[in-house]
Design an enzyme around this catalytic site. Structure first.
Site, PDB file in Angstrom:
ATOM      1  N   GLY A  81      54.591  41.768  44.122  1.00 26.62           N
ATOM      2  CA  GLY A  81      53.251  41.741  44.728  1.00 26.62           C
ATOM      3  C   GLY A  81      52.151  41.462  43.716  1.00 26.62           C
ATOM      4  CE  LYS A 103      38.742  43.915  48.800  1.00 26.22           C
ATOM      5  NZ  LYS A 103      38.982  43.340  47.470  1.00 26.22           N
ATOM      6  CE1 TYR A 155      34.546  37.297  45.631  1.00 23.60           C
ATOM      7  CE2 TYR A 155      34.164  36.113  43.594  1.00 23.60           C
ATOM      8  CZ  TYR A 155      34.338  36.114  44.961  1.00 23.60           C
ATOM      9  OH  TYR A 155      34.297  34.939  45.651  1.00 23.60           O
ATOM     10  CB  ILE A 156      36.104  43.584  40.117  1.00 24.26           C
ATOM     11  CG1 ILE A 156      37.156  42.513  40.376  1.00 24.26           C
ATOM     12  CG2 ILE A 156      36.760  44.957  39.973  1.00 24.26           C
ATOM     13  CD1 ILE A 156      38.222  42.383  39.307  1.00 24.26           C
ATOM     14  CG  ASP A 205      44.431  34.794  39.633  1.00 25.14           C
ATOM     15  OD1 ASP A 205      44.191  34.135  40.660  1.00 25.14           O
ATOM     16  OD2 ASP A 205      44.142  35.991  39.497  1.00 25.14           O
ATOM     17  CB  ALA A 242      45.295  36.940  46.998  1.00 26.09           C
ATOM     18  CG  HIS A 280      27.881  38.766  75.455  1.00 27.03           C
ATOM     19  ND1 HIS A 280      26.932  38.716  74.460  1.00 27.03           N
ATOM     20  CD2 HIS A 280      27.474  39.728  76.330  1.00 27.03           C
ATOM     21  CE1 HIS A 280      25.973  39.594  74.727  1.00 27.03           C
ATOM     22  NE2 HIS A 280      26.288  40.231  75.850  1.00 27.03           N
TER      23      HIS A 280
HETATM   24  P1  FAD Z   1      49.197  37.907  39.940  1.00 26.47           P
HETATM   25  O1  FAD Z   1      48.943  38.581  41.230  1.00 26.47           O
HETATM   26  O2  FAD Z   1      48.416  38.314  38.758  1.00 26.47           O
HETATM   27  O3  FAD Z   1      50.741  38.038  39.645  1.00 26.47           O
HETATM   28  C1  FAD Z   1      51.330  37.564  38.474  1.00 26.47           C
HETATM   29  C2  FAD Z   1      52.635  38.312  38.256  1.00 26.47           C
HETATM   30  O4  FAD Z   1      53.334  37.710  37.169  1.00 26.47           O
HETATM   31  C3  FAD Z   1      52.435  39.778  37.868  1.00 26.47           C
HETATM   32  O5  FAD Z   1      53.179  40.606  38.745  1.00 26.47           O
HETATM   33  C4  FAD Z   1      52.971  39.875  36.444  1.00 26.47           C
HETATM   34  O6  FAD Z   1      53.609  41.102  36.171  1.00 26.47           O
HETATM   35  C5  FAD Z   1      53.968  38.717  36.416  1.00 26.47           C
HETATM   36  N1  FAD Z   1      54.200  38.176  35.072  1.00 26.47           N
HETATM   37  C6  FAD Z   1      53.267  37.739  34.179  1.00 26.47           C
HETATM   38  N2  FAD Z   1      53.873  37.257  33.074  1.00 26.47           N
HETATM   39  C7  FAD Z   1      55.213  37.424  33.259  1.00 26.47           C
HETATM   40  C8  FAD Z   1      56.353  37.118  32.469  1.00 26.47           C
HETATM   41  N3  FAD Z   1      56.251  36.518  31.274  1.00 26.47           N
HETATM   42  N4  FAD Z   1      57.566  37.429  32.981  1.00 26.47           N
HETATM   43  C9  FAD Z   1      57.700  38.028  34.199  1.00 26.47           C
HETATM   44  N5  FAD Z   1      56.656  38.313  34.987  1.00 26.47           N
HETATM   45  C10 FAD Z   1      55.428  38.012  34.529  1.00 26.47           C
HETATM   46  N6  FAD Z   1      41.680  38.145  45.611  1.00 26.47           N
HETATM   47  C11 FAD Z   1      41.416  37.918  46.907  1.00 26.47           C
HETATM   48  O7  FAD Z   1      41.708  36.820  47.401  1.00 26.47           O
HETATM   49  N7  FAD Z   1      40.844  38.873  47.704  1.00 26.47           N
HETATM   50  C12 FAD Z   1      40.511  40.081  47.225  1.00 26.47           C
HETATM   51  O8  FAD Z   1      39.992  40.926  47.958  1.00 26.47           O
HETATM   52  C13 FAD Z   1      40.763  40.364  45.853  1.00 26.47           C
HETATM   53  N8  FAD Z   1      40.463  41.561  45.336  1.00 26.47           N
HETATM   54  C14 FAD Z   1      40.771  41.825  44.029  1.00 26.47           C
HETATM   55  C15 FAD Z   1      40.444  43.070  43.519  1.00 26.47           C
HETATM   56  C16 FAD Z   1      40.744  43.377  42.206  1.00 26.47           C
HETATM   57  C17 FAD Z   1      40.407  44.743  41.666  1.00 26.47           C
HETATM   58  C18 FAD Z   1      41.399  42.402  41.395  1.00 26.47           C
HETATM   59  C19 FAD Z   1      41.773  42.733  39.969  1.00 26.47           C
HETATM   60  C20 FAD Z   1      41.707  41.158  41.890  1.00 26.47           C
HETATM   61  C21 FAD Z   1      41.389  40.845  43.217  1.00 26.47           C
HETATM   62  N9  FAD Z   1      41.670  39.602  43.760  1.00 26.47           N
HETATM   63  C22 FAD Z   1      41.373  39.343  45.068  1.00 26.47           C
HETATM   64  C23 FAD Z   1      42.289  38.525  42.963  1.00 26.47           C
HETATM   65  C24 FAD Z   1      43.815  38.451  43.241  1.00 26.47           C
HETATM   66  O9  FAD Z   1      44.399  39.693  42.912  1.00 26.47           O
HETATM   67  C25 FAD Z   1      44.432  37.335  42.427  1.00 26.47           C
HETATM   68  O10 FAD Z   1      43.769  36.119  42.708  1.00 26.47           O
HETATM   69  C26 FAD Z   1      45.904  37.169  42.766  1.00 26.47           C
HETATM   70  O11 FAD Z   1      46.618  38.345  42.510  1.00 26.47           O
HETATM   71  C27 FAD Z   1      46.509  36.024  41.947  1.00 26.47           C
HETATM   72  O12 FAD Z   1      47.854  35.885  42.280  1.00 26.47           O
HETATM   73  P2  FAD Z   1      48.895  35.256  41.239  1.00 26.47           P
HETATM   74  O13 FAD Z   1      50.198  35.182  41.984  1.00 26.47           O
HETATM   75  O14 FAD Z   1      48.347  34.037  40.647  1.00 26.47           O
HETATM   76  O15 FAD Z   1      49.003  36.301  40.033  1.00 26.47           O
HETATM   77  P1  NAD Z   2      33.445  37.798  38.296  1.00 30.83           P
HETATM   78  O1  NAD Z   2      33.537  36.482  37.635  1.00 30.83           O
HETATM   79  O2  NAD Z   2      33.394  37.874  39.766  1.00 30.83           O
HETATM   80  O3  NAD Z   2      32.159  38.574  37.767  1.00 30.83           O
HETATM   81  C1  NAD Z   2      31.942  38.806  36.430  1.00 30.83           C
HETATM   82  C2  NAD Z   2      30.476  39.135  36.254  1.00 30.83           C
HETATM   83  O4  NAD Z   2      30.289  39.640  34.940  1.00 30.83           O
HETATM   84  C3  NAD Z   2      29.564  37.928  36.404  1.00 30.83           C
HETATM   85  O5  NAD Z   2      28.503  38.235  37.267  1.00 30.83           O
HETATM   86  C4  NAD Z   2      29.100  37.649  34.979  1.00 30.83           C
HETATM   87  O6  NAD Z   2      27.809  37.082  34.931  1.00 30.83           O
HETATM   88  C5  NAD Z   2      29.135  39.045  34.396  1.00 30.83           C
HETATM   89  N1  NAD Z   2      29.302  39.114  32.931  1.00 30.83           N
HETATM   90  C6  NAD Z   2      30.077  38.345  32.142  1.00 30.83           C
HETATM   91  N2  NAD Z   2      29.996  38.767  30.849  1.00 30.83           N
HETATM   92  C7  NAD Z   2      29.163  39.835  30.849  1.00 30.83           C
HETATM   93  C8  NAD Z   2      28.694  40.719  29.834  1.00 30.83           C
HETATM   94  N3  NAD Z   2      29.093  40.590  28.574  1.00 30.83           N
HETATM   95  N4  NAD Z   2      27.839  41.709  30.187  1.00 30.83           N
HETATM   96  C9  NAD Z   2      27.431  41.864  31.482  1.00 30.83           C
HETATM   97  N5  NAD Z   2      27.850  41.045  32.476  1.00 30.83           N
HETATM   98  C10 NAD Z   2      28.714  40.054  32.175  1.00 30.83           C
HETATM   99  O7  NAD Z   2      34.684  38.639  37.685  1.00 30.83           O
HETATM  100  P2  NAD Z   2      35.370  39.977  38.165  1.00 30.83           P
HETATM  101  O8  NAD Z   2      34.460  40.765  39.009  1.00 30.83           O
HETATM  102  O9  NAD Z   2      35.938  40.574  36.930  1.00 30.83           O
HETATM  103  O10 NAD Z   2      36.544  39.430  39.061  1.00 30.83           O
HETATM  104  C11 NAD Z   2      37.530  38.553  38.504  1.00 30.83           C
HETATM  105  C12 NAD Z   2      38.095  37.623  39.545  1.00 30.83           C
HETATM  106  O11 NAD Z   2      38.858  38.363  40.488  1.00 30.83           O
HETATM  107  C13 NAD Z   2      37.001  36.930  40.355  1.00 30.83           C
HETATM  108  O12 NAD Z   2      36.671  35.695  39.786  1.00 30.83           O
HETATM  109  C14 NAD Z   2      37.647  36.732  41.690  1.00 30.83           C
HETATM  110  O13 NAD Z   2      38.219  35.451  41.712  1.00 30.83           O
HETATM  111  C15 NAD Z   2      38.739  37.778  41.766  1.00 30.83           C
HETATM  112  N6  NAD Z   2      38.341  38.816  42.759  1.00 30.83           N
HETATM  113  C16 NAD Z   2      38.154  38.443  44.046  1.00 30.83           C
HETATM  114  C17 NAD Z   2      37.786  39.386  44.982  1.00 30.83           C
HETATM  115  C18 NAD Z   2      37.598  38.966  46.397  1.00 30.83           C
HETATM  116  O14 NAD Z   2      38.045  37.895  46.753  1.00 30.83           O
HETATM  117  N7  NAD Z   2      36.968  39.774  47.230  1.00 30.83           N
HETATM  118  C19 NAD Z   2      37.595  40.700  44.616  1.00 30.83           C
HETATM  119  C20 NAD Z   2      37.778  41.044  43.291  1.00 30.83           C
HETATM  120  C21 NAD Z   2      38.165  40.086  42.372  1.00 30.83           C
END
Ligand code: FAD
Ligand code: NAD
Length: 465
Positions: free
Chosen positions: A40, A52, A186-187, A312, A320, A444
């Protein structure tokens, strides 16, 4: 050393990797999925899902607090609200655990072989995985890199002690009294808002002039207002200088050049994410890169034949659903099906309070591309359903080309608007014109009626405003 030969090996079981492996298995490819952590990836374990869940807990708690303080306009009252934070965290972990098992079951059903351990390239067709029982070599016709991303660390504020990443924030055992968030993206804003509702005194330090710089000011204005109502201080144009000497806070330089110390039980650093490519053996390959990210083409192909990259690790937008869509496509390509990335839009949602949705082009982005556009905006104050739920500010906006009325963007800000993203995406993906949206009967009373009214408005004849 054990050796496995297969048609497809996927490195990383995040939403990109596990979806790719499932689809490949469904198509009959002999598929191996390598994961060093939990199935995951970031999304399921430390990202989308747990964040969430925490946002939901915070929303429910805030409703109780409002009721207890007699703040609701409809006369609800409640006794002194209480939160068992450990139970909330256990509930969140339970959801994650159920989904981990769900992904494992789906992979089993698709006959995907899972290898647990860290993967490293030996060459373009060979991966060596360090497993608990020793190294395993995997030889594959096609390799997919789906290793995802990890939080960016600030040199002045390395993670450790009271400086935490989103992963740390999602596994706290108690609600911090004072919570400083560095990075108002975002985060930072999703979690900062949640902790403010749970009772933390929150301060957001953002380097840019405004929070959520990805979105335009009209969309972020309701969030700014809500943060103020929640007592969240936002310092934009500010710079984090490092921890205070006693380690009980953060020193910042504010926009006017002054230095301030912010008290902080926890400092959450959310300034972006970086690709995970360390220790992957990329030096054995000749991959073109975009800065630290792996460069890909329209079919997620890298510069080496037979090696694909998704999610990513390939850069923005780090979402995601983009990773999943790429994973599904690459599996079909590996199975010989004619596929390329021809999606028109990738929805983006910020789960703040209120939520923001953006699909396709905003008015500014469209104008920057030299397009002549029509914009229709309909406010939720004129929508019956919104009034019966909350009466909060917000709107739906439709952007269309002026020459042929083709819808090229849809945005909304408001409570619960994340669920409108499906309608927005479908309208744009199906090539709808304003008349299609205006001519669709919307039930509606729903928030969705604001979509139809925004289209009417762009055509010059809104009914309810
Ligand atoms: P990842 O989910 O990062 O998965 C990569 C996997 O690869 C990991 O399990 C890792 O352990 C594994 N891996 C890495 N290197 C190796 C290796 N050498 N060998 C074996 N395994 C390895 N996105 C949204 O769309 N909606 C959201 O609401 C949202 N909320 C978020 C909230 C937070 C707090 C964070 C941190 C992120 C959020 N994101 C959200 C972003 C989302 O999590 C990522 O865009 C998504 O997980 C990317 O998927 P991925 O498959 O590219 O990589
Ligand atoms: P982000 O890119 O969304 O926000 C980072 C923020 O930090 C920006 O506003 C930037 O201007 C600021 N910043 C950068 N350097 C700084 C500094 N030195 N001091 C103060 N502010 C600074 O990044 P994030 O919130 O870490 O999230 C990472 C990625 O995860 C996002 O790009 C997004 O793609 C994904 N994400 C998505 C969701 C969602 O889809 N709802 C939720 C969480 C995360």
């Amino acid at each position: 050393m054990t050796e496995i030969t297969c048609q497809l090996v996927v490195i990383g079981a995040g939403p990109g990797g596990y979806v790719c492996a499932i689809r490949a298995g469904q198509l009959g490819l002999d598929t191996v999925l390598v994961e060093r952590g939990k199935l995951g990836g970031s999304c399921l374990n430390v990202g989308c899902i747990p964040s969430k869940a925490m946002i939901h807990v915070a929303e429910e708690f805030e409703k109780l607090v409002d009721a207890a303080s007699g703040k609701t306009p409809f006369g609800l009252s409640a006794a002194q609200p209480a939160l068992d934070f450990k139970q909330a965290i256990a509930w969140k972990d339970g959801i994650v655990h159920r989904l981990n098992n769900g992904v494992a079951a789906l992979l089993r059903k698709a006959k995907v072989k899972i290898v647990q351990g860290h993967a490293r390239f030996r060459d373009g067709k060979t991966i060596v995985v360090e497993t608990e029982t020793g190294p395993k070599t995997i030889k594959a016709e096609t390799v997919v890199i789906a290793t995802g991303s990890a939080p960016v660390e600030l040199p002045l504020l390395p993670f450790g002690g009271n400086v935490i990443s989103s992963t740390g924030a999602l596994s706290l055992t108690e609600v911090p009294k004072s919570f400083v968030v560095v990075g108002g993206g975002y985060i930072g804003l999703e979690l900062g808002t949640a902790f403010a509702k749970l009772g933390s005194k929150v301060c957001v330090v953002e380097a840019q002039d405004s929070i959520l710089p990805l979105y335009d000011a009209e969309l972020t204005a309701p969030i700014t207002g809500r943060l103020a109502a929640l007592g969240v201080e936002v310092l934009s144009g500010a710079r984090a200088l490092g921890p205070t000497a006693r380690g009980d806070g953060l020193r910042v330089e504010t926009a006017d050049g002054r230095e301030r110390s912010l008290p902080a039980d926890k400092i959450l650093v959310t300034v972006g994410r970086q690709p995970v490519t360390a220790e992957l053996g990329l030096e054995q390959l000749v991959l073109d890169m975009d800065d630290q990210f792996i460069r890909i083409g329209q079919r997620c192909e890298t510069s080496m034949r037979g090696i694909y990259a998704i999610g990513d690790v390939t850069g923005e937008p780090m979402l995601a659903h983009r990773a999943m869509a790429q994973g599904e496509m690459v599996a079909e390509i590996a199975a010989g099906l004619p596929r390329a990335w021809d999606e028109r839009c990738i929805p983006a949602i910020c789960f703040t309070d209120p939520e923001i949705v953006s699909v396709g082009l905003s008015p500014n982005e469209a104008r920057q591309r030299g397009l002549n556009i029509k914009v229709g905006q309909f406010p939720f104050v004129a929508n019956g359903r919104a009034m019966t739920r909350h009466g909060e500010p917000g709107f739906v906006r439709v952007v269309a080309r002026a020459d042929n009325q083709r819808v090229i963007g849809m945005q909304a800000v408001g409570q619960g608007v994340s669920e409108l993203s499906a309608a927005f995406g479908l309208a744009i993906e199906m090539g709808s014109v304003l008349q299609d949206v205006a001519g669709t009967i919307h039930a509606h009373p729903t928030l969705g009626e604001a979509i139809q009214e925004a289209a009417f408005r762009a055509l010059g004849h809104a009914i309810h405003i």
